[in-house]
Design an enzyme around this catalytic site. Structure first.
Site, PDB file in Angstrom:
ATOM      1  N   HIS A  48      39.589  55.224  34.242  1.00  0.00           N
ATOM      2  CA  HIS A  48      38.760  56.704  34.397  1.00  0.00           C
ATOM      3  C   HIS A  48      39.910  57.809  33.478  1.00  0.00           C
ATOM      4  CE1 HIS A  48      35.849  55.434  37.125  1.00  0.00           C
ATOM      5  NE2 HIS A  48      36.941  54.727  37.524  1.00  0.00           N
ATOM      6  N   HIS A  58      31.124  51.865  40.546  1.00  0.00           N
ATOM      7  CA  HIS A  58      32.193  52.816  40.589  1.00  0.00           C
ATOM      8  C   HIS A  58      31.582  53.765  41.887  1.00  0.00           C
ATOM      9  CE1 HIS A  58      35.008  56.117  40.314  1.00  0.00           C
ATOM     10  NE2 HIS A  58      34.271  57.130  39.844  1.00  0.00           N
TER      11      HIS A  58
END
Length: 216
Positions: A48, A58
């Protein structure tokens, strides 16, 4: 050649990440010298960090890893919309001016929408008050056929959110997302987006080298 806007911030040891996430680190495994013709490094980082694409994994325990996600959403016509100074959430009224019609003419809304919320994107410090998307805005964009949303902040949800309503909206509606884009120098308008994630077969996100090209 059409002009290219590089909308990926630099990735290095100063790149901000969510508090507690893995910062960028690089070590040298080999360096050019007697008996060694090459430099070789090892890199540790959160997927990220910098401009990146979230995978369904995620925000969904059974979601796809980023290497399993179709690439069509990450390449094609897109619209950059300015919502600078919008406050904590991008509400519909902040982007409504850039829908089809009015000063934007008859061009339909592309399937990809990138929203700029910063006058200057923070590139060396994490913004705990980062602007995010209101989930209602995400839902309305999905209703209009949008299949990818992007933002120049670190998340489409507030930094302290535990419910992640905007991430859950893209899960429910099948949208893809780009975060941490660098849109400081990009005027509002329509472009071609190219922002392909790496084929990490088990990862929850991937860095992207995101660019925009002016449409003919």
């Amino acid at each position: 050649m059409p002009k290219i806007w590089d909308i990926s911030p630099p990735v290095n040891a100063q790149s901000p990440v969510f508090p507690g996430d893995t910062v960028y680190q690089q070590t040298w495994c080999a360096t050019i010298g007697p008996g060694c013709p090459v430099n070789v490094s090892a890199i540790t980082l959160s997927p990220h960090a910098g401009a990146h694409a979230d995978a369904p994994l995620h925000y969904d325990a059974t979601g796809k890893a980023i290497g399993e996600v179709d690439l069509d959403a990450f390449i094609g016509p897109c619209r950059v919309i300015h919502a600078i100074g919008c406050g904590p959430l991008v509400q519909w009224q902040h982007i409504e001016h850039a829908m089809s019609g009015g000063a934007w003419g008859p061009a339909p809304l592309p399937q990809r929408v990138l929203v700029r919320v910063y006058e200057k994107m923070p590139q060396t410090a994490f913004d705990n008050a980062l602007p995010a998307f209101a989930p209602e805005t995400v839902a309305r964009l999905a209703d209009l056929g949008v299949k990818l949303i992007g933002i120049d902040s670190a998340s489409i949800d507030p930094a302290d959110s535990k419910a992640l309503p905007s991430h859950q909206t893209i899960r429910q509606r099948g949208l893809r997302v780009l975060e941490n884009l660098l849109l400081d120098d990009v005027p509002e308008g329509d472009y071609e987006l190219i922002a392909l994630p790496l084929k990490f077969t088990t990862a929850d996100a991937s860095p992207v080298r995101a660019i925009l090209r002016k449409l003919p």
